[in-house]
Design an enzyme around this catalytic site. Sequence first.
Site, PDB file in Angstrom:
ATOM      1  N   GLU A 111       2.185  -9.101  11.381  1.00  0.00           N
ATOM      2  CA  GLU A 111       2.109  -9.065   9.618  1.00  0.00           C
ATOM      3  C   GLU A 111       3.249  -8.337   9.431  1.00  0.00           C
ATOM      4  O   GLU A 111       3.279  -9.071   7.709  1.00  0.00           O
ATOM      5  CB  GLU A 111       0.997  -7.860   9.610  1.00  0.00           C
ATOM      6  CG  GLU A 111       0.578  -7.294   8.068  1.00  0.00           C
ATOM      7  CD  GLU A 111      -0.251  -6.462   8.734  1.00  0.00           C
ATOM      8  OE1 GLU A 111      -0.851  -5.291  10.479  1.00  0.00           O
ATOM      9  OE2 GLU A 111      -1.379  -5.851   7.830  1.00  0.00           O
TER      10      GLU A 111
ATOM     11  N   ASP B  98       0.938  -1.422  -0.189  1.00  0.00           N
ATOM     12  CA  ASP B  98       0.101  -0.222  -0.099  1.00  0.00           C
ATOM     13  C   ASP B  98       0.679   1.442  -0.259  1.00  0.00           C
ATOM     14  O   ASP B  98       1.004   2.123  -0.445  1.00  0.00           O
ATOM     15  CB  ASP B  98      -1.064   0.323   1.227  1.00  0.00           C
ATOM     16  CG  ASP B  98      -1.509  -1.281   1.391  1.00  0.00           C
ATOM     17  OD1 ASP B  98      -2.227  -1.963   0.208  1.00  0.00           O
ATOM     18  OD2 ASP B  98      -2.751  -1.797   1.807  1.00  0.00           O
TER      19      ASP B  98
HETATM   20  C1  2M8 Z   1      -3.256  -4.572   3.646  1.00  0.00           C
HETATM   21  O1  2M8 Z   1      -4.273  -3.802   2.835  1.00  0.00           O
HETATM   22  C2  2M8 Z   1      -5.234  -3.566   3.241  1.00  0.00           C
HETATM   23  C3  2M8 Z   1      -5.896  -2.394   2.355  1.00  0.00           C
HETATM   24  O2  2M8 Z   1      -6.663  -3.517   0.954  1.00  0.00           O
HETATM   25  C4  2M8 Z   1      -5.099  -2.645   4.881  1.00  0.00           C
HETATM   26  O3  2M8 Z   1      -4.020  -1.796   4.551  1.00  0.00           O
HETATM   27  O4  2M8 Z   1      -6.888  -1.959   5.290  1.00  0.00           O
HETATM   28  C5  2M8 Z   1      -2.165  -4.839   2.520  1.00  0.00           C
HETATM   29  O5  2M8 Z   1      -1.154  -5.590   3.450  1.00  0.00           O
HETATM   30  C6  2M8 Z   1      -2.368  -6.055   1.809  1.00  0.00           C
HETATM   31  O6  2M8 Z   1      -1.599  -6.416   1.008  1.00  0.00           O
HETATM   32  C7  2M8 Z   1      -2.670  -6.566   2.516  1.00  0.00           C
HETATM   33  O7  2M8 Z   1      -3.500  -7.896   1.472  1.00  0.00           O
HETATM   34  C8  2M8 Z   1      -4.464  -6.014   3.848  1.00  0.00           C
HETATM   35  C9  2M8 Z   1      -4.851  -7.567   4.194  1.00  0.00           C
HETATM   36  O8  2M8 Z   1      -3.874  -8.507   4.585  1.00  0.00           O
HETATM   37  O9  2M8 Z   1      -4.061  -5.245   4.056  1.00  0.00           O
END
Ligand code: 2M8
Length: 455
Positions: A421, A184
């Site tokens: 994470e 992101d």
């Molecule tokens: C993160 O992305 C989401 C938006 O899609 C967020 O920050 O709210 C990123 O690390 C993405 O790669 C990942 O798929 C998601 C859920 O783990 O979180």
Amino acid sequence: MDTTNRSTADPRDDMAARAADLLRRNDLGGWTKAAPALYPHQWSWDSAFIAIGLARLDTRRAARELQTLCAAQWATGKLPHIVFNPEASGYFPDAARWGCAVSPHAPQAPETSGLCQPPVHAIAARHIWEVAQGAGEEAVADARASLQDLYPRLLAWHRYLATARDPEGSGLVTIYHPWESGTDNSPRWDGAMAAVVVGDLPPYTRFDLQHVADASQRPTNEEYDRYLWLVEVLKGVRYDDAEAYKVHPFLVKDVLFSAILVAANEALFEIAAVVGALDDDRALIDGWLDRGRRGLADRWDPDLGLCLDYDVRAAAPVRVQTVAGFAPLVAGHLDADRRADLLATWDSAAFLGHPRLRWPLPPSTSPEDPGFRPRSYWRGPTWPFMNWLLWWSLVGAGEGERAERLRRASLDQLASGGFAEYFEPFTGEPLGSLEQSWTAAVALDWLAADANGES
Ligand code: 2M8
């Protein structure tokens, strides 16, 4: 790691059980939430990595993870980046904010986001098939039936990416939003995002900051305004790809996404053989493979020794040093020169050779890049699932020793910090969600690969 001298208190001893337990706790039936509180819905590429880990526990359940996601496929072939859990609240932007009903191509149910994420799914489907081979006749028959079901969905998904997302026929996928890359707030997007002028943005409340100890680990409010503005623009064109191509302020050829598509097309080619697909399909997939490899070769930067994204709006390559630059390794079939160049970058102080790293694991952004921030999300921390993808790519490239060092260092990291994470690359501090599903999933696969002598 010398396994012969491990003490009984070594946290690696029960790691597989703890990983399986985490996945069970995050399991909501046919799908797994990405994290208990921060991400209470089904995310597209998380699901693919989760399926890779679940395959080590139960190949049927693993296939179901992909099938649940595919049930939310758009009529265009797009697999949405989020499938919303109607029971969960507390994530923003929610289904109402995405407003996907403006598109005639969105499914009526379940509700989804309007974006997509890197296509790891065919890689996961093939992995399930491979693991099922050692799990008895019934598992093989079930896996074959799931491939029959998944194959047309995956073909439509890849076709969407090869056409609507690559009208130029460049072999590279265009993304409309940093969220589509999955990385992101990476400095990869800083230039293109700086050019996005935020218009009349409806008010909103961020929920993500309530779930992390320190807001500086997450994207900034300015970044969030731009993220949400891009959603408004896409909604304004009813998520229509041809219209988006005309008006959208953020269009970037993402090399990591494109490389994953190449690797996924290789997997799909093999799946096509298992399900007895038409020769025409196989010729089509073969054409996508060629085009993808050529596209990546065009984006090679000899000075940085990395593959670079291309900003379509600015008509310029994106000169940053991030883990995405190893895209050709993920795509596979490297020639000797490119392999040597990439591995030199891998070993250099820009990545694994950096003297301050807690473990020899690639930071998401190189500490030598001006955009590097060691605690901020995709600007520096090391991400276990990304390390799994690179490990898998190294194994595929025949780089067994480097792959094994990466796997061992990763297991050391998880033994020390749990299934977080992401991790601060210098101190090893676990950050973000501390019960992230895809982290547990890749741990399971790493442990099983070791036990089976696969790595
Ligand atoms: C993160 O992305 C989401 C938006 O899609 C967020 O920050 O709210 C990123 O690390 C993405 O790669 C990942 O798929 C998601 C859920 O783990 O979180």
